[in-house]
Design an enzyme around this catalytic site. Sequence first.
Site, PDB file in Angstrom:
ATOM      1  N   ASP A  20      24.606 -57.976 -11.939  1.00  0.00           N
ATOM      2  CA  ASP A  20      23.733 -58.435 -10.870  1.00  0.00           C
ATOM      3  C   ASP A  20      22.611 -59.273 -11.468  1.00  0.00           C
ATOM      4  OD1 ASP A  20      23.352 -57.122  -7.750  1.00  0.00           O
ATOM      5  OD2 ASP A  20      21.756 -58.373  -8.540  1.00  0.00           O
ATOM      6  N   ASP A  65      23.910 -64.043 -13.989  1.00  0.00           N
ATOM      7  CA  ASP A  65      23.790 -65.138 -13.027  1.00  0.00           C
ATOM      8  C   ASP A  65      25.172 -65.766 -12.931  1.00  0.00           C
ATOM      9  OD1 ASP A  65      23.429 -67.507 -11.647  1.00  0.00           O
ATOM     10  OD2 ASP A  65      21.727 -68.189 -12.837  1.00  0.00           O
ATOM     11  N   THR A 105      24.405 -53.300   5.712  1.00  0.00           N
ATOM     12  CA  THR A 105      23.879 -53.548   4.379  1.00  0.00           C
ATOM     13  C   THR A 105      22.353 -53.440   4.409  1.00  0.00           C
ATOM     14  OG1 THR A 105      23.755 -55.910   4.830  1.00  0.00           O
ATOM     15  CG2 THR A 105      25.807 -55.077   3.860  1.00  0.00           C
ATOM     16  N   SER A 156      33.845 -63.847   4.343  1.00  0.00           N
ATOM     17  CA  SER A 156      33.120 -63.391   5.525  1.00  0.00           C
ATOM     18  C   SER A 156      33.873 -63.878   6.747  1.00  0.00           C
ATOM     19  CB  SER A 156      31.697 -63.971   5.535  1.00  0.00           C
ATOM     20  OG  SER A 156      31.090 -63.821   6.807  1.00  0.00           O
ATOM     21  N   LYS A 159      32.017 -69.572   2.272  1.00  0.00           N
ATOM     22  CA  LYS A 159      32.976 -68.486   2.438  1.00  0.00           C
ATOM     23  C   LYS A 159      34.367 -69.014   2.806  1.00  0.00           C
ATOM     24  CE  LYS A 159      30.151 -65.137   1.480  1.00  0.00           C
ATOM     25  NZ  LYS A 159      30.342 -64.300   0.255  1.00  0.00           N
ATOM     26  N   TYR A 170      26.753 -71.517   4.769  1.00  0.00           N
ATOM     27  CA  TYR A 170      27.339 -70.203   4.503  1.00  0.00           C
ATOM     28  C   TYR A 170      28.820 -70.186   4.863  1.00  0.00           C
ATOM     29  CZ  TYR A 170      27.856 -65.115   4.520  1.00  0.00           C
ATOM     30  OH  TYR A 170      28.280 -63.833   4.263  1.00  0.00           O
ATOM     31  N   LEU A 174      27.274 -54.036  -0.395  1.00  0.00           N
ATOM     32  CA  LEU A 174      28.715 -53.827  -0.538  1.00  0.00           C
ATOM     33  C   LEU A 174      29.128 -53.703  -1.998  1.00  0.00           C
ATOM     34  CD1 LEU A 174      30.027 -56.395   2.122  1.00  0.00           C
ATOM     35  CD2 LEU A 174      29.559 -53.949   2.427  1.00  0.00           C
ATOM     36  N   SER A 192      23.461 -53.814  -5.164  1.00  0.00           N
ATOM     37  CA  SER A 192      23.062 -53.474  -3.801  1.00  0.00           C
ATOM     38  C   SER A 192      24.218 -53.677  -2.835  1.00  0.00           C
ATOM     39  CB  SER A 192      21.864 -54.326  -3.349  1.00  0.00           C
ATOM     40  OG  SER A 192      22.232 -55.694  -3.294  1.00  0.00           O
TER      41      SER A 192
END
Length: 254
Positions: A36, A57, A195, A147, A164, A160, A17, A15
């Site tokens: 995935d 995974d 996305t 990110s 990143k 998060y 990007l 899914s």
Amino acid sequence: MKISAMAALVTGGGSGLGAETARELARQGAKVAVLDINEAAAKAVAAEIGGLALRCDITDTASVNAALDAASEAHGPARVLMNVAGIGGARRLVGKDGTPMPIEDFQRIVNVNLVGTFNVIRLTAARMLKLDPMDDGERGVIVNTASVAAYDGQVGQEAYAASKGGIVSLTLPLARDLAQFGVRVCTIAPGLFLTPLLHELPQEVQQSLAASIPFPKRLGKPEEFAQLASHIVTNASLNGEVIRLDGALRLPPR
């Protein structure tokens, strides 16, 4: 490195990007394995591009090795790795009721985004190093996904942003570590991209987010991420670099 006929791996390829990156690599002639944790999503993208779908995974070593074995058997040893798999999540350090963020929330995001990415890198790189160098001396290329939150983490993005930021900090030492073997490492730090997650937001929210981007004044297109990822593969001078892909966006605190 030329992409045509190369075996490539795309984590998170089911899914967003990752899917667009898989499509771009296939368009340029690569033999693409779509990895995935959502096997159905991986199969849908693989069927579209004539690739191979593999459940994976990224936090589980046995799962990654099984996927790498299957991809190698089908397409030959991979020389291109696109690490796009990751999860989001936002939660304040201390809630309105005074309760601290559960440590499990922090650990889960860091484990998937940072540890999981590193897990795939170490297992794939070990295989790349055994390959014969090509005419230009290269053995492989690894592209990771960070990110802009790594630099401009917002309120509630502690986990998060840390995950990143870890990928950003890994980039140069990984490139230095693997340089002697002819394996390059770069990272893309995308801003606000259209996305599936953002697609679910109301149109007015999407427009508000787009308005915060200096130029172009719109959400990023997944194909723009994919184009940059593929360019990194073909441009041998790109190594050890983190590239912001954000239209000059700098995230505010909230």
